[in-house]
Design a protein around this motif. Structure first.
Motif, short mmCIF file in Angstrom:
data_model
loop_
_atom_site.label_atom_id
_atom_site.label_comp_id
_atom_site.label_asym_id
_atom_site.label_seq_id
_atom_site.Cartn_x
_atom_site.Cartn_y
_atom_site.Cartn_z
N VAL A 9 0.84 -1.20 0.00
CA VAL A 9 0.00 0.00 0.00
C VAL A 9 0.88 1.25 0.00
CG1 VAL A 9 -1.68 1.34 1.34
CG2 VAL A 9 -1.96 -1.14 1.11
N THR A 10 1.92 1.25 0.83
CA THR A 10 2.81 2.41 0.89
C THR A 10 3.44 2.68 -0.47
OG1 THR A 10 3.33 1.78 3.16
CG2 THR A 10 4.76 3.42 2.13
N ALA A 11 3.94 1.63 -1.11
CA ALA A 11 4.57 1.80 -2.43
C ALA A 11 3.57 2.37 -3.42
CB ALA A 11 5.12 0.48 -2.92
N ALA A 12 2.35 1.82 -3.41
CA ALA A 12 1.33 2.29 -4.36
C ALA A 12 0.99 3.76 -4.11
CB ALA A 12 0.08 1.43 -4.26
N LEU A 13 0.96 4.15 -2.84
CA LEU A 13 0.60 5.54 -2.53
C LEU A 13 1.73 6.49 -2.90
CD1 LEU A 13 -1.41 5.22 0.80
CD2 LEU A 13 -2.25 5.70 -1.49
N ILE A 14 2.98 6.04 -2.78
CA ILE A 14 4.10 6.89 -3.21
C ILE A 14 4.03 7.10 -4.72
CG2 ILE A 14 6.61 7.04 -3.44
CD1 ILE A 14 6.77 5.61 -0.72
N VAL A 15 3.70 6.02 -5.44
CA VAL A 15 3.54 6.14 -6.89
C VAL A 15 2.46 7.18 -7.22
CG1 VAL A 15 2.69 4.91 -8.92
CG2 VAL A 15 4.38 3.84 -7.45
N ASN A 16 1.46 7.26 -6.37
CA ASN A 16 0.34 8.16 -6.63
C ASN A 16 0.51 9.55 -6.02
OD1 ASN A 16 -1.38 7.01 -8.35
ND2 ASN A 16 -2.78 6.17 -6.83
N ALA A 17 1.63 9.80 -5.36
CA ALA A 17 1.78 11.06 -4.63
C ALA A 17 1.75 12.28 -5.56
CB ALA A 17 3.06 11.05 -3.81
N ARG A 18 2.04 12.07 -6.87
CA ARG A 18 2.00 13.21 -7.78
C ARG A 18 0.61 13.83 -7.86
NH1 ARG A 18 1.70 8.66 -10.45
NH2 ARG A 18 0.16 8.39 -12.10
N HIS A 19 -0.42 13.05 -7.49
CA HIS A 19 -1.78 13.60 -7.51
C HIS A 19 -1.95 14.75 -6.53
CE1 HIS A 19 -2.42 9.55 -9.30
NE2 HIS A 19 -3.15 10.26 -10.12
N LEU A 20 -1.13 14.76 -5.47
CA LEU A 20 -1.14 15.90 -4.55
C LEU A 20 -0.88 17.19 -5.32
CD1 LEU A 20 0.97 14.42 -1.62
CD2 LEU A 20 -1.41 15.18 -1.44
N MET A 21 0.05 17.09 -6.25
CA MET A 21 0.40 18.28 -7.01
C MET A 21 -0.70 18.66 -8.00
SD MET A 21 4.46 18.09 -7.49
CE MET A 21 4.92 16.39 -7.53
N TYR A 22 -1.35 17.64 -8.58
CA TYR A 22 -2.49 17.96 -9.45
C TYR A 22 -3.57 18.67 -8.66
CZ TYR A 22 -0.46 14.45 -12.61
OH TYR A 22 0.36 13.72 -13.42
N SER A 23 -3.80 18.16 -7.44
CA SER A 23 -4.83 18.75 -6.59
C SER A 23 -4.52 20.21 -6.31
CB SER A 23 -4.94 17.95 -5.29
OG SER A 23 -6.01 18.39 -4.51
N ALA A 24 -3.26 20.49 -5.99
CA ALA A 24 -2.86 21.87 -5.71
C ALA A 24 -3.00 22.73 -6.97
CB ALA A 24 -1.42 21.91 -5.21
N ALA A 25 -2.59 22.18 -8.11
CA ALA A 25 -2.64 22.96 -9.35
C ALA A 25 -4.08 23.28 -9.75
CB ALA A 25 -1.94 22.20 -10.47
N MET A 26 -5.01 22.37 -9.43
CA MET A 26 -6.40 22.56 -9.81
C MET A 26 -7.20 23.37 -8.78
SD MET A 26 -7.55 21.42 -12.65
CE MET A 26 -6.98 20.51 -14.07
N ALA A 27 -6.64 23.54 -7.58
CA ALA A 27 -7.40 24.17 -6.51
C ALA A 27 -7.98 25.54 -6.88
CB ALA A 27 -6.56 24.25 -5.24
N PRO A 28 -7.19 26.45 -7.50
CA PRO A 28 -7.77 27.75 -7.83
C PRO A 28 -8.96 27.64 -8.77
CG PRO A 28 -5.38 27.80 -8.06
CD PRO A 28 -5.77 26.36 -7.85
N THR A 29 -8.88 26.74 -9.74
CA THR A 29 -9.98 26.57 -10.70
C THR A 29 -11.21 26.02 -10.00
OG1 THR A 29 -8.30 26.05 -12.32
CG2 THR A 29 -10.56 25.61 -12.94
N PHE A 30 -11.01 25.06 -9.11
CA PHE A 30 -12.14 24.45 -8.42
C PHE A 30 -12.76 25.38 -7.38
CE2 PHE A 30 -13.08 20.02 -9.49
CZ PHE A 30 -12.09 19.76 -10.42
N GLN A 31 -12.08 26.47 -7.03
CA GLN A 31 -12.69 27.43 -6.10
C GLN A 31 -13.99 27.99 -6.66
OE1 GLN A 31 -9.69 30.41 -5.18
NE2 GLN A 31 -9.41 29.48 -3.17
#
Lengths: 225, 103
Positions: free
Chosen positions: A73-95
């Motif tokens: 699970v940890t390995a899979a979540l590290i692989v997916n950690a880039r989504h944190l950055m997508y979330s941040a990048a999309m935050a202003p638009t989703f406001q």
């Protein structure tokens, strides 16, 4: 209303060619599920429950290899950690979006959806939402469908047609299309270089380091202007 | 049972990673420098993603001539045409043609 429909359809149309490179990936996942010894239907359910090809592949392969579930699970979540950055990048638009769409839209925020909808973040909110839904739902349905088909067809197909190469091609194409000023090209180049230099880090976490270096480069260049 | 729990845990963690900033920043004013940083996330992550796909875990560059030619075509066509479908088609055609010639 008619306009909304047209934009949703545009999203569907844009998503289809971008999905194509994911087909061989779905086949690889199907084979991995069959080889993992996990119940195929359970393995397939990860397409809906996780909805992220690279992390599904990581998790199921590791579980199949007998890794401790916590480590897998940890390995899979590290692989997916880039989504944190997508979330941040999309935050202003989703406001500018309603709450339901922030909760629902987050679920669909995979690489390709991010790459395609990033090109539309300056559209007015209602148009952005329609486009995002068109792209997001198309990808989701096709991923569920093709990972199911892969369980049957995966073992029947010849291993290598080199179709998998279409995946980096697709992302490079979307990356270049999204570059609207030179500092972004420099940031992307720095991100690529650092990712390469950091390639030996475990779980491919060099990706995160490279991305971070790109963002910092962008900040520095913007400050100078 | 263990597999199901592991899938659920990964699913929850993945959803969290996609939702956290979209939901946490929904009502906050985002400072300008942060907004600028966010603009650079897209190109940076995508560049890193492409490189990750092209290298082996040991850091060796995997592409040969067909890949390099196809990536060059990708960059050029995407930049000039801004058309993703056209880009994929021409790049893959290059990949296969150069691959066949080099073989």
């Amino acid at each position: 209303m008619n306009d909304t429909r047209r934009i949703i359809r545009q999203g569907v149309t844009d998503a289809l060619p971008v999905f194509l490179p994911a087909v061989p990936f779905a086949l690889v996942l199907g084979i991995a599920i069959l080889e993992s010894g996990i119940l195929p239907a359970l393995g397939w359910s990860s397409s809906a429950l996780i909805y992220g090809g690279a992390s599904q592949l990581t998790l199921l392969t590791l579980l199949g290899d007998g890794a401790a579930p916590g480590a897998a699970v940890t390995a899979a979540l590290i692989v997916n950690a880039r989504h944190l950055m997508y979330s941040a990048a999309m935050a202003p638009t989703f406001q500018q979006q309603p709450a339901w769409f922030r909760w629902a839209g987050s679920y669909f925020l995979i690489d390709q959806v991010f790459a395609l909808t990033m090109l539309r973040i300056n559209d007015e909110p209602q148009r952005f939402r329609a486009y995002y839904l068109g792209v997001g739902l198309t990808f989701w349905l096709l991923w569920l469908l093709f990972t199911a088909v892969a369980l049957v067809a995966g073992p029947l197909l010849p291993q290598h047609w080199g179709l998998g190469f279409a995946v980096p091609v697709m992302f490079l194409g979307l990356l270049v299309i999204g570059i609207d000023r030179w500092p972004k090209a420099v940031a992307a180049a720095v991100a690529a270089l650092v990712t390469w230099l950091a390639a030996s880090l475990p779980h491919r976490s060099g990706l995160l380091l490279g991305a971070l270096a790109g963002v910092l480069t962008g900040l520095l260049l913007e400050r100078r202007r | 049972m263990t597999a199901l729990l592991a899938i659920l845990a990964t699913g929850l963690g993945t959803y969290f990673s996609r939702a956290v900033f979209i939901i946490a920043l929904a009502r906050r004013r985002i400072p300008p420098y942060l907004r600028t940083a966010m603009e650079y996330i897209g190109p940076s992550v995508m560049a890193a993603l492409v490189v990750t796909m092209l290298i082996s875990p040991e850091g060796n560059l995997m592409p040969g001539l067909p890949e390099v030619a196809a990536l060059a075509v990708t960059a050029l066509v995407a930049w000039r045409s801004r058309n993703n479908l056209l880009t994929i088609v021409l790049a893959m055609a290059t990949f296969w043609i150069v691959g066949a010639l080099a073989a």
